[in-house]
Motif scaffolding. Structure first.
Motif, PDB file in Angstrom:
ATOM      1  N   HIS A  87     -74.444  -8.272 -15.071  1.00 49.79           N
ATOM      2  CA  HIS A  87     -73.452  -9.220 -14.536  1.00 49.79           C
ATOM      3  C   HIS A  87     -72.505  -8.514 -13.564  1.00 49.79           C
ATOM      4  O   HIS A  87     -71.284  -8.715 -13.604  1.00 49.79           O
TER       5      HIS A  87
ATOM      6  N   THR B 114     -75.443  -7.129  -7.465  1.00 50.56           N
ATOM      7  CA  THR B 114     -76.293  -8.315  -7.329  1.00 50.56           C
ATOM      8  C   THR B 114     -76.296  -8.825  -5.894  1.00 50.56           C
ATOM      9  O   THR B 114     -77.354  -9.067  -5.300  1.00 50.56           O
TER      10      THR B 114
ATOM     11  N   LEU C 292     -81.695  -5.637  -7.936  1.00 48.45           N
ATOM     12  CA  LEU C 292     -81.154  -6.996  -8.087  1.00 48.45           C
ATOM     13  C   LEU C 292     -81.197  -7.419  -9.561  1.00 48.45           C
ATOM     14  O   LEU C 292     -80.205  -7.936 -10.106  1.00 48.45           O
TER      15      LEU C 292
ATOM     16  N   GLY D 289     -78.507  -5.603 -11.432  1.00 49.75           N
ATOM     17  CA  GLY D 289     -77.196  -6.228 -11.196  1.00 49.75           C
ATOM     18  C   GLY D 289     -77.029  -7.516 -11.998  1.00 49.75           C
ATOM     19  O   GLY D 289     -75.962  -7.768 -12.573  1.00 49.75           O
ATOM     20  N   LEU D 290     -78.095  -8.311 -12.048  1.00 51.54           N
ATOM     21  CA  LEU D 290     -78.045  -9.575 -12.801  1.00 51.54           C
ATOM     22  C   LEU D 290     -77.883  -9.310 -14.301  1.00 51.54           C
ATOM     23  O   LEU D 290     -77.103  -9.977 -14.983  1.00 51.54           O
TER      24      LEU D 290
END
Lengths: 84, 84
Positions: free
Chosen positions: B58, B63, B51, B54-55
Protein backbone atom coordinates in the motif's frame (compact mmCIF):
# COMPACT_ATOMS: atom_id res chain seq x y z
CA UNK A 1 11.83 -14.34 3.68
CA UNK A 2 8.23 -13.08 3.38
CA UNK A 3 6.43 -12.83 0.04
CA UNK A 4 6.68 -9.01 -0.25
CA UNK A 5 10.44 -9.13 0.30
CA UNK A 6 10.82 -11.92 -2.25
CA UNK A 7 8.81 -9.95 -4.85
CA UNK A 8 10.80 -6.76 -4.14
CA UNK A 9 14.10 -8.63 -4.40
CA UNK A 10 13.06 -10.30 -7.69
CA UNK A 11 11.80 -6.95 -9.08
CA UNK A 12 15.10 -5.20 -8.23
CA UNK A 13 17.13 -8.03 -9.76
CA UNK A 14 15.12 -8.04 -13.01
CA UNK A 15 15.13 -4.25 -13.55
CA UNK A 16 18.89 -4.18 -12.84
CA UNK A 17 20.02 -7.14 -14.98
CA UNK A 18 17.70 -6.12 -17.85
CA UNK A 19 20.33 -3.57 -18.98
CA UNK A 20 22.97 -6.30 -19.54
CA UNK A 21 21.54 -7.45 -22.93
CA UNK A 22 21.30 -3.80 -24.08
CA UNK A 23 24.95 -3.16 -23.19
CA UNK A 24 25.96 -6.43 -24.90
CA UNK A 25 23.97 -5.65 -28.06
CA UNK A 26 25.28 -2.07 -28.31
CA UNK A 27 28.87 -3.17 -27.66
CA UNK A 28 28.71 -5.86 -30.36
CA UNK A 29 26.78 -3.99 -33.04
CA UNK A 30 28.16 -0.46 -32.50
CA UNK A 31 24.58 0.55 -33.43
CA UNK A 32 22.72 2.80 -30.99
CA UNK A 33 20.77 4.81 -33.57
CA UNK A 34 17.24 4.05 -32.31
CA UNK A 35 18.19 4.54 -28.64
CA UNK A 36 17.12 7.90 -27.18
CA UNK A 37 20.05 9.95 -25.85
CA UNK A 38 17.64 12.02 -23.76
CA UNK A 39 16.20 8.86 -22.20
CA UNK A 40 19.60 7.57 -21.07
CA UNK A 41 20.70 11.05 -19.90
CA UNK A 42 17.62 11.48 -17.69
CA UNK A 43 17.57 7.81 -16.60
CA UNK A 44 21.25 7.87 -15.58
CA UNK A 45 20.71 11.06 -13.54
CA UNK A 46 17.68 9.42 -11.86
CA UNK A 47 19.58 6.23 -11.01
CA UNK A 48 22.48 8.31 -9.60
CA UNK A 49 19.95 9.99 -7.29
CA UNK A 50 18.50 6.56 -6.31
CA UNK A 51 22.05 5.51 -5.40
CA UNK A 52 22.50 8.67 -3.31
CA UNK A 53 19.12 7.96 -1.66
CA UNK A 54 20.22 4.40 -0.79
CA UNK A 55 23.53 5.67 0.63
CA UNK A 56 21.80 8.35 2.75
CA UNK A 57 19.34 5.81 4.18
CA UNK A 58 22.10 3.17 4.63
CA UNK A 59 19.83 0.84 2.64
CA UNK A 60 22.02 -1.91 1.15
CA UNK A 61 19.54 -3.34 -1.44
CA UNK A 62 18.72 0.13 -2.89
CA UNK A 63 22.42 1.09 -2.89
CA UNK A 64 23.63 -2.15 -4.48
CA UNK A 65 20.90 -2.44 -7.16
CA UNK A 66 21.34 1.19 -8.22
CA UNK A 67 25.15 1.04 -8.23
CA UNK A 68 24.97 -1.84 -10.74
CA UNK A 69 22.19 -0.18 -12.79
CA UNK A 70 24.16 3.09 -12.86
CA UNK A 71 27.25 1.31 -14.24
CA UNK A 72 25.17 -0.41 -16.95
CA UNK A 73 23.21 2.74 -17.88
CA UNK A 74 26.49 4.70 -18.09
CA UNK A 75 27.81 2.05 -20.52
CA UNK A 76 24.76 2.51 -22.81
CA UNK A 77 25.02 6.32 -22.51
CA UNK A 78 28.75 6.21 -23.37
CA UNK A 79 28.10 3.93 -26.39
CA UNK A 80 25.27 6.21 -27.55
CA UNK A 81 27.54 9.28 -27.32
CA UNK A 82 30.26 7.40 -29.21
CA UNK A 83 28.20 5.81 -31.98
CA UNK A 84 25.35 8.34 -32.27
CA UNK B 1 9.82 17.49 3.15
CA UNK B 2 13.21 16.25 4.34
CA UNK B 3 16.21 16.01 2.01
CA UNK B 4 16.08 12.18 1.67
CA UNK B 5 12.42 12.29 0.66
CA UNK B 6 13.10 15.08 -1.86
CA UNK B 7 15.97 13.09 -3.41
CA UNK B 8 13.86 9.91 -3.54
CA UNK B 9 10.96 11.76 -5.12
CA UNK B 10 13.23 13.41 -7.73
CA UNK B 11 14.94 10.07 -8.47
CA UNK B 12 11.57 8.32 -9.01
CA UNK B 13 10.33 11.15 -11.25
CA UNK B 14 13.49 11.13 -13.41
CA UNK B 15 13.67 7.33 -13.89
CA UNK B 16 9.95 7.27 -14.74
CA UNK B 17 9.78 10.22 -17.18
CA UNK B 18 13.06 9.18 -18.87
CA UNK B 19 11.10 6.64 -20.95
CA UNK B 20 8.91 9.35 -22.53
CA UNK B 21 11.58 10.48 -25.07
CA UNK B 22 12.26 6.83 -26.00
CA UNK B 23 8.56 6.19 -26.65
CA UNK B 24 8.32 9.44 -28.65
CA UNK B 25 11.41 8.66 -30.72
CA UNK B 26 10.32 5.06 -31.47
CA UNK B 27 6.76 6.17 -32.31
CA UNK B 28 7.99 8.84 -34.73
CA UNK B 29 10.84 6.96 -36.41
CA UNK B 30 9.34 3.42 -36.45
CA UNK B 31 12.97 2.41 -35.86
CA UNK B 32 13.72 0.18 -32.87
CA UNK B 33 16.54 -1.84 -34.43
CA UNK B 34 19.25 -1.05 -31.87
CA UNK B 35 16.93 -1.54 -28.87
CA UNK B 36 17.32 -4.89 -27.10
CA UNK B 37 14.09 -6.94 -27.04
CA UNK B 38 15.46 -8.99 -24.15
CA UNK B 39 16.17 -5.82 -22.17
CA UNK B 40 12.59 -4.53 -22.50
CA UNK B 41 11.11 -8.00 -21.84
CA UNK B 42 13.04 -8.42 -18.58
CA UNK B 43 12.66 -4.74 -17.60
CA UNK B 44 8.87 -4.80 -18.13
CA UNK B 45 8.55 -7.98 -16.03
CA UNK B 46 10.64 -6.34 -13.29
CA UNK B 47 8.58 -3.13 -13.29
CA UNK B 48 5.35 -5.21 -13.14
CA UNK B 49 6.74 -6.87 -9.99
CA UNK B 50 7.67 -3.44 -8.54
CA UNK B 51 4.06 -2.39 -9.15
CA UNK B 52 2.81 -5.54 -7.38
CA UNK B 53 5.25 -4.81 -4.52
CA UNK B 54 3.87 -1.25 -4.19
CA UNK B 55 0.29 -2.52 -4.22
CA UNK B 56 1.00 -5.19 -1.57
CA UNK B 57 2.70 -2.65 0.71
CA UNK B 58 0.00 0.00 0.00
CA UNK B 59 2.88 2.33 -0.90
CA UNK B 60 1.48 5.06 -3.17
CA UNK B 61 4.78 6.49 -4.55
CA UNK B 62 6.12 3.00 -5.53
CA UNK B 63 2.73 2.04 -7.01
CA UNK B 64 2.26 5.26 -8.99
CA UNK B 65 5.83 5.55 -10.33
CA UNK B 66 5.85 1.92 -11.46
CA UNK B 67 2.36 2.06 -13.01
CA UNK B 68 3.54 4.93 -15.26
CA UNK B 69 6.92 3.27 -15.99
CA UNK B 70 5.12 -0.01 -16.83
CA UNK B 71 2.85 1.76 -19.34
CA UNK B 72 5.85 3.47 -21.01
CA UNK B 73 8.02 0.31 -21.05
CA UNK B 74 5.09 -1.65 -22.55
CA UNK B 75 4.86 0.99 -25.33
CA UNK B 76 8.57 0.51 -26.19
CA UNK B 77 8.20 -3.29 -26.00
CA UNK B 78 5.14 -3.20 -28.28
CA UNK B 79 6.94 -0.93 -30.80
CA UNK B 80 10.01 -3.22 -30.73
CA UNK B 81 7.83 -6.29 -31.39
CA UNK B 82 6.10 -4.43 -34.22
CA UNK B 83 9.10 -2.85 -35.95
CA UNK B 84 11.82 -5.39 -35.04
Amino acid sequence: MNIERLIGFTAATLTTVSFVPQVYRSLRSHDTKSISLLMYSVFTAGVALWLLYGLMLHDLPITLANAVTLALALCVLFLKLRHG
